[in-house]
Design an enzyme around this catalytic site. Structure first.
Site, short mmCIF file in Angstrom:
data_model
loop_
_atom_site.label_atom_id
_atom_site.label_comp_id
_atom_site.label_asym_id
_atom_site.label_seq_id
_atom_site.Cartn_x
_atom_site.Cartn_y
_atom_site.Cartn_z
N HIS A 123 0.76 -1.25 0.15
CA HIS A 123 -0.12 0.10 0.18
C HIS A 123 0.97 1.10 -0.17
O HIS A 123 2.15 1.33 0.58
CB HIS A 123 -1.00 0.20 1.14
CG HIS A 123 -1.64 -1.05 1.33
ND1 HIS A 123 -2.84 -1.08 0.56
CD2 HIS A 123 -1.72 -2.23 2.30
CE1 HIS A 123 -3.76 -2.40 1.07
NE2 HIS A 123 -2.90 -2.96 1.75
N ASP A 126 -0.98 8.57 -1.53
CA ASP A 126 -0.98 9.91 -2.65
C ASP A 126 -1.95 10.90 -1.97
O ASP A 126 -3.11 10.76 -2.04
CB ASP A 126 -1.57 9.58 -4.02
CG ASP A 126 -1.78 10.52 -4.82
OD1 ASP A 126 -1.42 11.53 -4.51
OD2 ASP A 126 -2.22 10.01 -6.13
N HIS A 128 -3.24 14.40 -2.58
CA HIS A 128 -3.51 15.42 -3.55
C HIS A 128 -3.07 16.92 -3.23
O HIS A 128 -3.07 17.72 -3.92
CB HIS A 128 -5.14 15.62 -3.73
CG HIS A 128 -5.78 14.42 -4.78
ND1 HIS A 128 -6.79 14.15 -5.18
CD2 HIS A 128 -5.03 13.25 -5.01
CE1 HIS A 128 -6.95 13.16 -5.73
NE2 HIS A 128 -5.72 12.43 -5.56
N HIS A 163 -5.46 9.20 -0.96
CA HIS A 163 -5.68 7.78 -1.35
C HIS A 163 -4.63 6.72 -1.57
O HIS A 163 -3.36 7.18 -1.69
CB HIS A 163 -6.62 7.65 -2.40
CG HIS A 163 -6.10 8.05 -3.81
ND1 HIS A 163 -5.61 7.25 -4.63
CD2 HIS A 163 -6.04 9.30 -4.60
CE1 HIS A 163 -5.24 7.97 -5.74
NE2 HIS A 163 -5.41 9.39 -5.58
N CYS A 164 -5.05 5.39 -1.47
CA CYS A 164 -3.82 4.55 -1.78
C CYS A 164 -3.80 4.47 -3.39
O CYS A 164 -4.88 4.57 -4.09
CB CYS A 164 -4.30 3.16 -1.23
SG CYS A 164 -3.00 2.06 -1.39
N HIS A 174 -8.13 -0.76 -4.48
CA HIS A 174 -7.73 0.02 -3.39
C HIS A 174 -8.74 0.90 -2.91
O HIS A 174 -9.26 0.96 -1.69
CB HIS A 174 -6.35 0.22 -2.97
CG HIS A 174 -5.32 -1.26 -3.02
ND1 HIS A 174 -4.35 -1.14 -2.22
CD2 HIS A 174 -5.46 -2.32 -3.77
CE1 HIS A 174 -3.66 -2.57 -2.23
NE2 HIS A 174 -4.45 -3.14 -3.12
N MET A 179 -9.82 2.79 0.57
CA MET A 179 -8.76 3.68 1.01
C MET A 179 -8.50 4.91 0.32
O MET A 179 -7.95 5.35 -0.49
CB MET A 179 -7.45 2.64 0.48
CG MET A 179 -7.16 1.41 1.19
SD MET A 179 -5.85 0.67 0.93
CE MET A 179 -4.61 1.57 2.05
N HIS A 284 -26.58 17.29 -0.62
CA HIS A 284 -27.75 18.35 -0.56
C HIS A 284 -28.23 17.91 0.74
O HIS A 284 -28.40 16.76 1.22
CB HIS A 284 -28.99 17.73 -1.61
CG HIS A 284 -30.15 18.40 -1.43
ND1 HIS A 284 -30.49 19.74 -1.92
CD2 HIS A 284 -31.16 17.90 -0.88
CE1 HIS A 284 -31.60 20.17 -1.57
NE2 HIS A 284 -32.18 19.11 -0.95
N GLU A 308 -28.04 25.12 -3.00
CA GLU A 308 -29.05 24.01 -2.83
C GLU A 308 -28.46 22.71 -2.65
O GLU A 308 -28.85 21.98 -2.12
CB GLU A 308 -30.38 24.13 -3.64
CG GLU A 308 -29.91 23.84 -5.22
CD GLU A 308 -31.15 24.00 -6.24
OE1 GLU A 308 -31.08 24.86 -7.02
OE2 GLU A 308 -32.29 22.98 -5.85
N THR A 309 -27.69 22.57 -3.71
CA THR A 309 -26.87 21.06 -4.23
C THR A 309 -25.50 21.69 -4.41
O THR A 309 -25.30 22.56 -5.25
CB THR A 309 -27.57 20.52 -5.09
OG1 THR A 309 -28.96 20.32 -4.76
CG2 THR A 309 -26.68 18.93 -5.13
N HIS A 335 -27.67 13.74 -3.93
CA HIS A 335 -29.04 14.11 -4.70
C HIS A 335 -29.14 13.36 -6.17
O HIS A 335 -29.96 13.64 -6.92
CB HIS A 335 -29.28 15.58 -4.78
CG HIS A 335 -30.85 15.72 -4.71
ND1 HIS A 335 -31.55 15.52 -5.57
CD2 HIS A 335 -31.52 16.50 -3.71
CE1 HIS A 335 -32.95 15.96 -5.42
NE2 HIS A 335 -32.80 16.54 -3.97
#
Ligand SMILES: [Cu+2]
Length: 372
Positions: A123, A126, A128, A163-164, A174, A179, A284, A308-309, A335
């Site tokens: 494993h 990463d 971001h 994330h992996c 993964h 993950m 939402h 709203e969303t 939503h």
């Protein structure tokens, strides 16, 4: 002295342009030396399982520091719905999603990632939020029985997925086995609205959304496997169809409803951080709004207002700040309502406080239609 371009534009235009051009110049990056980083204060943070977030300051006290985190990786079967369906899960720190980390811009994140020898696969992680080497993925690949320590500087503010990402089909497998998680990098002086005025939250919750792809047997029932290895080939086939069998918040259908509902009080500003590492989603709050929403999750951009969303792109984390104005039970959903109701992507907020008749009132209760 005029350049040819300024001469062509005219002196007046050039003088208008000049400040803009100066501002656009990229500042030379400053590199702290190892000795300088070694001189920074250090803080050890104990991570907590979502939807909760470890204690943190919203406005940084003092200068940058090195913030230490430790995350063991745990491969384990997890029950993902009321029917007892078992996913061969993979987790950061034992939870799906992995825990949320919070630091401030300019801080250093120092993560020790542990792959215990009870696991069966390599494993990595990463981020971001990090710059270079596959977000740290290239420097953190560890086999069962190994651990690794990575340091990166938090240079950009916002909420970012981690994330992996081992290699090839292992990457999506993964991720859709659980993950991923989120790191929030706050501006040193805290969050601000579109006018640059300070915003604060009274509570923070972290909702991580996952799409799962559980294979079915010939009768249409979900299959159970002895191990990750046994489940791999069938799971990959379902994954390639791009139709998830489950879309859930925090690892399982019902993980954030009923007794596990999120709590708040009327008048409290609640920051809801929402991540999805693989697939788009659209949070939402039924009966509420997003007062301020960082849809892309990056605090250098002013928040959108009164949404709203909102849309969370697969591979990102966004956040919404809302001050609850009415008591009651609110559903917080993806939503795509099929995913919310049938596949699991629903959470509940239970909000205590006084009802405001001015905002809403039932004038006449349901009754038979009047016959004239
Ligand atoms: Cu992994």
């Amino acid at each position: 002295m005029f350049t040819r371009r300024q001469a062509l534009l005219g002196a007046a235009a050039a003088s208008v342009l000049a400040p803009t051009l100066t501002k656009m110049a990229v500042a030379a990056p400053t590199h702290a030396t190892e000795a300088e980083i070694a001189g920074l204060p250090r803080e050890k943070v104990t991570l907590v399982a979502p939807p909760h977030v470890h204690a943190h300051e919203q406005v940084a006290k003092g200068g940058p520091k090195v913030v230490e985190f430790t995350m063991p990786i745990e491969e384990k079967p997890v029950v993902i719905d009321d029917e007892g369906t078992v996913l061969q899960g993979m987790t950061f720190d034992g939870s799906i999603p992995g825990p949320m980390m919070v630091v401030h811009e300019g801080d250093y994140v120092e993560l020790t990632l542990i792959n215990p020898d009870t696991n069966t696969m390599p494993h990595n992680i990463d981020f971001h939020a990090a710059t270079g080497a596959l977000g740290g993925g290239a420097l953190t690949l560890i086999n069962p029985g190994e651990e690794v320590t990575l340091r990166f500087k938090a240079t950009r503010t916002g909420t970012f997925v981690y994330h992996c990402a081992p290699e090839g089909p292992m990457i999506p497998w993964h991720v859709v086995s659980g993950m991923h998680g989120t790191i929030m990098i706050l501006p040193r002086d805290g969050l601000k609205n579109d006018k640059g005025e300070a915003l604060r939250y009274d509570r923070i919750y972290y909702v991580g959304e996952n799409d799962f792809y559980v294979p079915r047997d010939a009768d249409g029932n979900f299959k159970t496997y002895e191990s990750h290895g046994d489940s791999y080939a069938d799971t990959l086939e379902v994954m390639k169809g791009l139709v998830p069998t489950h879309v859930v918040f925090n690892g399982a259908k019902g993980a954030l409803t009923g007794e596990n509902a999120l709590k708040a009080k009327v008048g409290e500003a609640v920051l809801i951080v929402h991540s999805q590492a693989n697939r788009d989603t659209r949070p939402h709050l039924i009966g509420g709004h997003g007062d301020y929403v960082w849809e892309q999750g990056k605090f250098a951009n002013p928040p959108a207002k009164d949404l709203e969303t909102w849309f969370i792109r697969g591979g990102s984390a966004g956040s919404a700040l809302y001050t609850f104005l009415q008591p009651g039970i609110y559903a917080y959903v993806n939503h795509n309502l099929i995913e919310a109701v049938e596949l699991g992507a629903t959470a509940h907020f239970v909000v205590e406080g006084e009802w405001n008749d001015d905002l809403m009132k039932q004038i006449i209760a349901p009754r038979p239609i009047a016959v004239n």
